[in-house]
Design an enzyme around this catalytic site. Structure first.
Site, PDB file in Angstrom:
ATOM      1  N   GLY A   1       0.781  -1.240   0.000  1.00 46.90           N
ATOM      2  CA  GLY A   1       0.000   0.000   0.000  1.00 46.90           C
ATOM      3  C   GLY A   1       0.807   1.281   0.000  1.00 46.90           C
ATOM      4  CB  SER A   2       4.185   2.308  -1.117  1.00 44.97           C
ATOM      5  OG  SER A   2       4.276   1.962  -2.472  1.00 44.97           O
TER       6      SER A   2
ATOM      7  CG  MET B   1      -1.558  -7.990  -6.443  1.00 46.87           C
ATOM      8  SD  MET B   1      -0.791  -7.155  -7.847  1.00 46.87           S
ATOM      9  CE  MET B   1       0.084  -8.532  -8.573  1.00 46.87           C
TER      10      MET B   1
ATOM     11  CG  LEU C   1     -11.444  -5.224 -10.795  1.00 52.53           C
ATOM     12  CD1 LEU C   1     -11.406  -3.706 -10.900  1.00 52.53           C
ATOM     13  CD2 LEU C   1     -12.189  -5.648  -9.527  1.00 52.53           C
TER      14      LEU C   1
ATOM     15  CG  HIS D   1       1.094  -1.367 -15.529  1.00 49.07           C
ATOM     16  ND1 HIS D   1       0.924  -2.642 -15.022  1.00 49.07           N
ATOM     17  CD2 HIS D   1       2.014  -1.473 -16.516  1.00 49.07           C
ATOM     18  CE1 HIS D   1       1.709  -3.481 -15.683  1.00 49.07           C
ATOM     19  NE2 HIS D   1       2.380  -2.793 -16.590  1.00 49.07           N
TER      20      HIS D   1
ATOM     21  CB  VAL E   1      -4.667  -7.414 -18.193  1.00 46.38           C
ATOM     22  CG1 VAL E   1      -3.615  -7.094 -17.139  1.00 46.38           C
ATOM     23  CG2 VAL E   1      -5.518  -8.570 -17.743  1.00 46.38           C
ATOM     24  CG  ASP E   2      -1.780  -3.983 -16.724  1.00 44.71           C
ATOM     25  OD1 ASP E   2      -2.340  -3.502 -15.728  1.00 44.71           O
ATOM     26  OD2 ASP E   2      -0.993  -4.945 -16.652  1.00 44.71           O
TER      27      ASP E   2
ATOM     28  CD  GLU F   1       4.452   2.501  -9.361  1.00 46.01           C
ATOM     29  OE1 GLU F   1       3.401   2.188  -8.794  1.00 46.01           O
ATOM     30  OE2 GLU F   1       5.361   1.686  -9.598  1.00 46.01           O
TER      31      GLU F   1
HETATM   32  C1  GRF Z   1       2.995  -0.769  -7.789  1.00 48.95           C
HETATM   33  O1  GRF Z   1       4.223  -0.915  -8.434  1.00 48.95           O
HETATM   34  C2  GRF Z   1       1.888  -0.562  -8.787  1.00 48.95           C
HETATM   35  O2  GRF Z   1       2.296   0.129  -9.940  1.00 48.95           O
HETATM   36  C3  GRF Z   1       1.516  -1.976  -9.140  1.00 48.95           C
HETATM   37  O3  GRF Z   1       1.621  -2.690  -7.945  1.00 48.95           O
HETATM   38  C4  GRF Z   1       2.564  -2.057  -7.082  1.00 48.95           C
HETATM   39  C5  GRF Z   1       1.850  -1.780  -5.789  1.00 48.95           C
HETATM   40  O4  GRF Z   1       2.690  -1.286  -4.785  1.00 48.95           O
HETATM   41  N1  GRF Z   1       0.200  -2.017  -9.736  1.00 48.95           N
HETATM   42  P1  GRF Z   1       2.079  -0.679  -3.449  1.00 48.95           P
HETATM   43  O5  GRF Z   1       1.226  -1.784  -2.811  1.00 48.95           O
HETATM   44  O6  GRF Z   1       1.253   0.509  -3.809  1.00 48.95           O
HETATM   45  O7  GRF Z   1       3.252  -0.341  -2.603  1.00 48.95           O
END
Ligand code: GRF
Length: 216
Positions: free
Chosen positions: A11-12, A89, A92, A108, A143-144, A173
């Site tokens: 969850g960063s 992960m 959907l 992504h 996907v993506d 990100e």
């Molecule tokens: C990130 O690299 C995001 O781009 C990908 O999954 C990772 C999630 O990281 N979809 P976090 O859980 O937000 O730290």
């Protein structure tokens, strides 16, 4: 604008949204954080910030449809206008994506449409590309895939491992996800004709050239 943030892990990116929402001028707030994994570390970040944290455990449902319905109900109950996937992960299903069409975004860690899917950074390194990056896009059923809101370029450097590159991309990100939410919540970014249209003045940073040569 009320956000539902869907997570599966550390969850960063959720944290970057929590931090952004604390700014007084930020046009969105997080109504709920939902994890499909009971052990996701991100749940603790939500609780620490005083945000409602819910678990919709996919293993408790017999079908994808049933899981999607429960997820939909959880998001709707919180009154969310925009669903932000942040390291969520699970794929959907069409039902969820159709119900929340143009109201679900994802982050992504590549410059889409290149390097969709998992294990992105190792595949980037193996391909020998010099520039990678990250993308925030609206979600479609493949996907993506979906209209792109914002992208950032990040250099791939000699000797990079997947972990080193992942950390360099992740730091960016954390900048572009709040930026994308701000653009959508303020009405600056909207979908038109299958693409995202951005109104007002748009500024871009100078180009990233990697490796930088004397001529560059
Ligand atoms: C990130 O690299 C995001 O781009 C990908 O999954 C990772 C999630 O990281 N979809 P976090 O859980 O937000 O730290």
């Amino acid at each position: 604008m009320k956000l539902a943030v869907l997570i599966s892990g550390r969850g960063s990116n959720l944290q970057s949204l929590i931090d952004a929402c604390r700014q007084p001028d930020f046009p969105a707030e997080i109504a709920v954080v939902v994890s499909n994994r009971p052990q996701a570390a991100g749940l603790e970040r939500a609780r620490r910030a005083g945000i409602k944290a819910e678990i919709v455990d996919h293993t408790a449902f017999a079908t994808r449809d049933a899981f999607d319905d429960a997820l939909s109900a959880c998001v709707a109950k919180a009154g969310a206008d925009l669903v932000c996937l942040a390291g969520f992960m699970r794929l959907l299903g069409d039902k969820f994506v159709d119900r929340w069409r143009d109201r679900v975004i994802n982050i992504h860690p590549s410059l889409l449409p290149a390097f969709r899917g998992l294990d992105v950074h190792q595949r980037v390194i193996d391909a020998g590309v010099r520039v990678s990056g990250c993308t925030v896009h609206f979600v479609r059923s493949s996907v993506d895939d979906g209209p792109i809101v914002i992208q950032a370029a990040v250099p791939v450097l000699p000797g990079d491992t997947a972990n080193v590159l992942a950390a360099r991309v992740l730091a960016v990100e954390h900048r572009i996800y709040p930026a994308a939410v701000r653009m959508i919540a303020s009405g600056q970014a909207r979908i038109d004709g299958g693409k995202v249209v951005i109104s007002g003045r748009v500024e871009a940073a100078s180009p990233l050239i990697n490796p930088l040569t004397d001529e560059g």
